[in-house]
Structures are given as C-alpha cells and as structure tokens.
Design a protein around this motif. Sequence first.
Motif, short mmCIF file in Angstrom:
data_model
loop_
_atom_site.label_atom_id
_atom_site.label_comp_id
_atom_site.label_asym_id
_atom_site.label_seq_id
_atom_site.Cartn_x
_atom_site.Cartn_y
_atom_site.Cartn_z
N GLY A 75 0.72 -1.34 0.04
CA GLY A 75 0.15 -0.06 -0.09
C GLY A 75 0.80 1.17 -0.01
O GLY A 75 0.58 2.32 -0.74
N SER A 76 1.88 1.38 0.69
CA SER A 76 2.55 2.56 0.76
C SER A 76 3.25 2.76 -0.55
O SER A 76 3.60 3.96 -0.84
N ASP A 77 3.92 1.79 -1.01
CA ASP A 77 4.63 1.76 -2.49
C ASP A 77 3.59 2.36 -3.30
O ASP A 77 3.88 3.34 -4.43
N ILE A 78 2.37 2.00 -3.42
CA ILE A 78 1.29 2.13 -4.24
C ILE A 78 0.99 3.86 -4.18
O ILE A 78 1.01 4.53 -5.18
N GLN A 79 0.82 4.14 -2.85
CA GLN A 79 0.60 5.66 -2.54
C GLN A 79 1.44 6.46 -2.78
O GLN A 79 1.38 7.61 -3.61
N LYS A 80 2.79 6.13 -2.71
CA LYS A 80 3.98 6.87 -2.96
C LYS A 80 4.00 7.15 -4.60
O LYS A 80 4.23 8.25 -5.15
N PHE A 81 3.60 5.95 -5.36
CA PHE A 81 3.79 6.14 -6.74
C PHE A 81 2.85 7.23 -7.47
O PHE A 81 3.16 7.94 -8.24
N TYR A 82 1.53 6.98 -6.89
CA TYR A 82 0.55 7.80 -7.58
C TYR A 82 0.57 9.14 -6.87
O TYR A 82 0.00 10.13 -7.46
N ASN A 83 0.96 9.28 -5.60
CA ASN A 83 1.30 10.81 -5.08
C ASN A 83 2.13 11.53 -6.22
O ASN A 83 1.79 12.76 -6.49
N SER A 84 3.24 11.02 -6.59
CA SER A 84 4.19 11.54 -7.55
C SER A 84 3.64 11.96 -8.91
O SER A 84 4.03 12.87 -9.98
N VAL A 174 18.04 -12.16 6.04
CA VAL A 174 19.15 -12.52 5.33
C VAL A 174 20.16 -12.19 6.57
O VAL A 174 21.10 -13.13 6.48
N GLU A 175 20.18 -11.31 7.28
CA GLU A 175 21.33 -11.20 8.40
C GLU A 175 21.17 -12.54 9.34
O GLU A 175 22.13 -12.71 9.73
N ALA A 176 20.17 -13.07 9.67
CA ALA A 176 20.00 -14.21 10.56
C ALA A 176 20.76 -15.38 9.82
O ALA A 176 21.04 -16.09 10.64
N MET A 177 20.91 -15.47 8.59
CA MET A 177 21.64 -16.42 7.73
C MET A 177 22.97 -15.94 7.89
O MET A 177 23.83 -16.48 6.97
N ASP A 178 23.61 -14.90 8.57
CA ASP A 178 25.08 -14.40 8.57
C ASP A 178 25.51 -13.99 7.39
O ASP A 178 26.67 -14.22 7.06
N TRP A 179 24.54 -13.18 6.55
CA TRP A 179 24.92 -12.73 5.33
C TRP A 179 25.02 -11.06 5.70
O TRP A 179 23.89 -10.66 5.67
N PHE A 180 26.09 -10.57 5.62
CA PHE A 180 26.35 -9.21 5.76
C PHE A 180 26.88 -8.31 4.97
O PHE A 180 27.17 -7.01 4.87
N LEU A 181 26.69 -9.01 3.62
CA LEU A 181 27.12 -8.06 2.41
C LEU A 181 26.10 -6.90 2.47
O LEU A 181 24.85 -7.28 2.76
N PRO A 182 26.52 -5.62 1.91
CA PRO A 182 25.57 -4.46 1.85
C PRO A 182 24.37 -5.03 0.75
O PRO A 182 24.57 -5.31 -0.38
N ARG A 183 23.09 -5.04 1.11
CA ARG A 183 22.09 -4.96 0.37
C ARG A 183 21.86 -3.89 -0.59
O ARG A 183 21.93 -2.71 -0.03
N LYS A 184 21.44 -4.34 -2.02
CA LYS A 184 21.22 -3.00 -3.03
C LYS A 184 19.68 -2.43 -2.40
O LYS A 184 18.83 -3.31 -1.86
N LYS A 185 19.46 -1.31 -2.72
CA LYS A 185 18.15 -0.51 -2.88
C LYS A 185 17.65 -0.36 -4.13
O LYS A 185 18.41 -0.09 -5.07
N ILE A 186 16.31 -0.50 -4.34
CA ILE A 186 15.62 -0.17 -5.58
C ILE A 186 14.72 0.92 -5.50
O ILE A 186 13.82 0.86 -4.57
N GLU A 187 14.74 1.92 -6.15
CA GLU A 187 13.72 2.93 -6.55
C GLU A 187 12.65 2.30 -7.09
O GLU A 187 12.42 2.52 -8.60
N LYS A 188 11.96 1.69 -6.46
CA LYS A 188 10.83 0.76 -7.44
C LYS A 188 9.82 1.62 -8.03
O LYS A 188 9.42 1.45 -9.10
N ASP A 189 9.40 2.82 -7.36
CA ASP A 189 8.37 3.65 -8.13
C ASP A 189 9.33 4.51 -9.08
O ASP A 189 8.50 4.54 -10.36
#
Length: 540
Positions: A75-84, A174-189
């Motif tokens: 819902g928050s992603d949908i709202q952000k996309f249509y706000n813009s 992911v971190e619970a499985m001891d994976w601490f590489l930096p995660r990517k971020k995606i500007e989905k909207d």
Amino acid sequence: MRIYSILYLALICLTGACRDAQKKPYVRTAKDTLPAKSNIDPSIPGNFSPQRSMRFDSTQIGQFLSQYPLLKEYGSDIQKFYNSRQFSYAWFDSLGIIEQAGNLLNRIENIADEGLSQKVLYKGAFDTLVADEQNKTNDRTTAPSVDINTELMLTAQYFYYARHVWQGLPQKEVEAMDWFLPRKKIEKDALLDSLLRSPTDSFLADEPLYYQYYKLKDQLKEYRTIASQGGWPTIKADKKKYQLGDSGTAIKQIRAYLHVTGDLPPDDGSSLFDSTLARGIKSFQRRFGMNEDAVVGPAVIREMNVPVNQRIEQIVVNMERCRWVPARPMGEYLVINIPDYKLYVFNNDSALWNMNVVVGQAVHKTVIFYGEMKYVVFSPYWNIPPGILKNEVLPGIRRNPNYLASHRMEKVGNSYRQKPGPANSLGLVKFLFPNSYNIYLHDTPSKNLFGRENRAFSHGCIRLAEPKKLAEYLLRHQPEWTTDKITRAMNAGKEQYVTLKDPMPVFIGYFTAFVTSDGKLNFRQDVYNRDGRLAKTMMQ
C-alpha cells in the motif's frame, strides 16, 4: 562510491591467524538504484502516455486494498507512486490499456521461472481484469475505457514482483543467515515509471539483478527439463575407482550421466573407459572444483549421485543470493567465494584472474561481509589472538620454557606476538581491510594446503596462494613499488605499512552454484551447510 555497484558471486574464510568474532558489524546499506529514463518520445505506439487528464480519487486506493487485503503490504509503495503522478492513470492512455500490462501479467504468471514458489496473489481476478480491458481496447466498435481496479491491480502486482524477484528475502531474514554484504536498494516507483515509458519489447529488460542471476535462471530451465525427462542414472559402483582402460556396467552409467549433464558428446553406450570418457570426466571435475585427474573415485560418484531435484534447489538458493547483491559491477574489486576456495579479481563484470585460498573451518565459519582494503603490510608481526593464546601458546609456554624463542615469539606488555620472517604464521605480507571481525588476507608458510580440493582449514582469515601477485596488482598504480622493491620489503624482516592510493572493495560471499565465463554451470560443496536453511526459508 563504486563499492556499491558490484558483484559476481560471489565469497571468503578465516585462518588460524585471526580472532573469532561474534559481534555483528554495522554494515552500510548499498545503494544501487536505477533512475527513471528521460527524453522518451510519448508518440511511440504502445508507450506510456504522460497524460494527466485521466485521474482517479485517492480514496480509491484504500477501497481497492480493502477488496484485496493480501496486497496491503504494498500500500505505501502504491500511494507513493501515485502521489508523484497526481493520481493519474499509468496503465491506460486515450486508446485504452497499454501493451505493457500484458507483458507484466505474463512475467508474474511465470514467476516460477524465477526460482520462486510464491503463488500469484488473486491470480483469477488479475487475469480477468487485464483480459477484459485488453478486449475492450482491441474492440474498435466500442469507445476506450479505464478501470480503476485493473489500474491498481497492475501496480500492486508490479510491486509484488519487484519485492520477490528483484529484492528477495527481507534484510532481517538474510542477516539471520549471517549474510552481511550490503544489500542493494531499488527505487521501485521510479523504475516502474521508467519501465512504463519504455518500448514494449524492452519492458522489464533492465531489471536490477546481478548478471549471474540470469545465467542461473537459464540453467534452472535446463535442469527442470532434465528432471521432467527422468533425471540422470544412479551410478552403482562395484569398485573404489575407475580410470582409463577399465570397463563395466558402472562405466556405461557414468557415460550416460555425463551425456545428460553436457560433459560428454552423444552417448555411444560403450562400457569402456576410453579417452573420450576421460575428457568428459575432466569436464565434470572442472565444474565441481575437483582435481582434473580423469579418475572416478568416491568423491566423483558421490557428486554424480546427487538427485537432479537437489541440484535444482541448489540453483534456486543461489539465484536468491544473487538478488541480494548490487546489480551493476563497476570499477575494480575483489571477490572471495567461500565454497569455491578462490579469490577473484574483477574489473566491472569481467574476471581478470583468480587464485586459490584457504578459508575457515566449519567450526570457524567465515563471515560474509564487505570491506575496503586500505593497507598492504610487508614483513608483518602476528599479534596472537586471545583464543589461540589461551588454548595453544600459554599451555606451550608452561610445558616448554623455550617455547617463545623456538616459535620466534615475544611478549609485549600483556600481549604476545610472532616476529616477522618466513616462519611467521602470516607469511611475508598481509592485506588489511578494517572490519569488526578482525579478518584479513595474508601469506602463509604452509603452502601444501592450496593443492587440496577442500581448503577449509583456517581459524578465520584468508590465506593466499599467490600473495606477491596480489601485492603487485594492488600497488601497480604506485610506481615507486616495483616488483624488486616489493620482494625486498617482503623479506626485510621489518614490518612496513603501505597505504593504498585507492582503497580496494572486497566482497566475501557464499555461492555453491554459479556459471563461469565459458557458460558452464559449476557446483561446489555446501561447506557450511547454509543451502538447506535458505531453501526452507524460501519455502515459508
């Protein structure tokens, strides 16, 4: 920074020279975003129309989510996309529903091709809504129309797809499985807006995924085809090993197996171990990280008898790991793949060269994380870690008063260290990238382990087979550090720190399935037993 645009598979481990660490580090989150495209000609047929006259009431988003509650998490992603967009329609133009809607529907309905088990939410409603609007658009006898439920369903399903296919499991899991590489971020909207503006034939073509993902996806399709055709034969060995000149029923089974996996040309059904079969065995051994001796021993038989469905699961969990890493490799960086026991030197997405490494034992599991290499230390001291001091050095001193002298060690204050020299546990050079785990790369006086297939022997840090080669590579932009000077510094017996002009990104990862540049699917043993846990998590 270039550190956040990267990775192949990805990889590392710990050695006897390093201190065990339980504390989890602060890890900066990588940013790997794709900006919205610009300068798109809106007149191209099928493209998204940047109209603003066709709008809807913002309250209709809440009404839609009440009708389809399983989509509320988006819902928050949908709202952000249509706000813009000032709540203007994205999937409709003056001619009706745009062609990209059908492409998105097709991708979501085939989400199993992405190695995911998720069911499409509200599949029946999704199919019906899009089909009805496509029929209206194609029917020239009626005026084009818009439907708010179809509009919002498409947007919600897009965010569903982006969440599962492009991002994968949540950070906490992911971190619970001891994976601490930096995660990517995606500007989905922003990416959605970009995709809607793209020509139809390139819709979803610029997905923010690491290139290994696509290679593994192709292999997943191949292995599912193998499974649908009955898999491969079980090798019923009647002796410990098979080699050139041998014959028997098991050899026919081996030949058939290698044909199925593509390691051997069409099977001629022969029960003789000939030179053609020997080449096929070497191909198999190469893909599994084994010594290429063309001898079929217990280790080869064991790997051949892994069921095809288990190999499919192995591919799927490594596709998931590929979702976690930055998508676009840029610049120079090092990758250490723990199960592969190798360090790779990359420039952008091209592997320049690699070397064997020794990594941590299963009881001293290597932490999967990211760091920036900043220092090369020639003729290093080894500051003895507390665990090794307590369990090995102090008992040795109590047993033998000459223990320190015989091991070229000395006490400095309340700590102990080993003096520089050929017998030093860190060898003649070490490479530092500051991290809370106290992990680094280094030389070693024990060279015999690098020729073994399994190289998980250390307490923590990563031992290098060719440390001088790495030093020369890292210092190649600092002309004062010639090969001769590096050799002298390594053998000087006096510790010397050199600061790298350009810090080098180091990625330590864990990939048990990957595709090499020759297009061959490689498998490695799950040395830390991580695949099974990830597979179960993905099925939840």
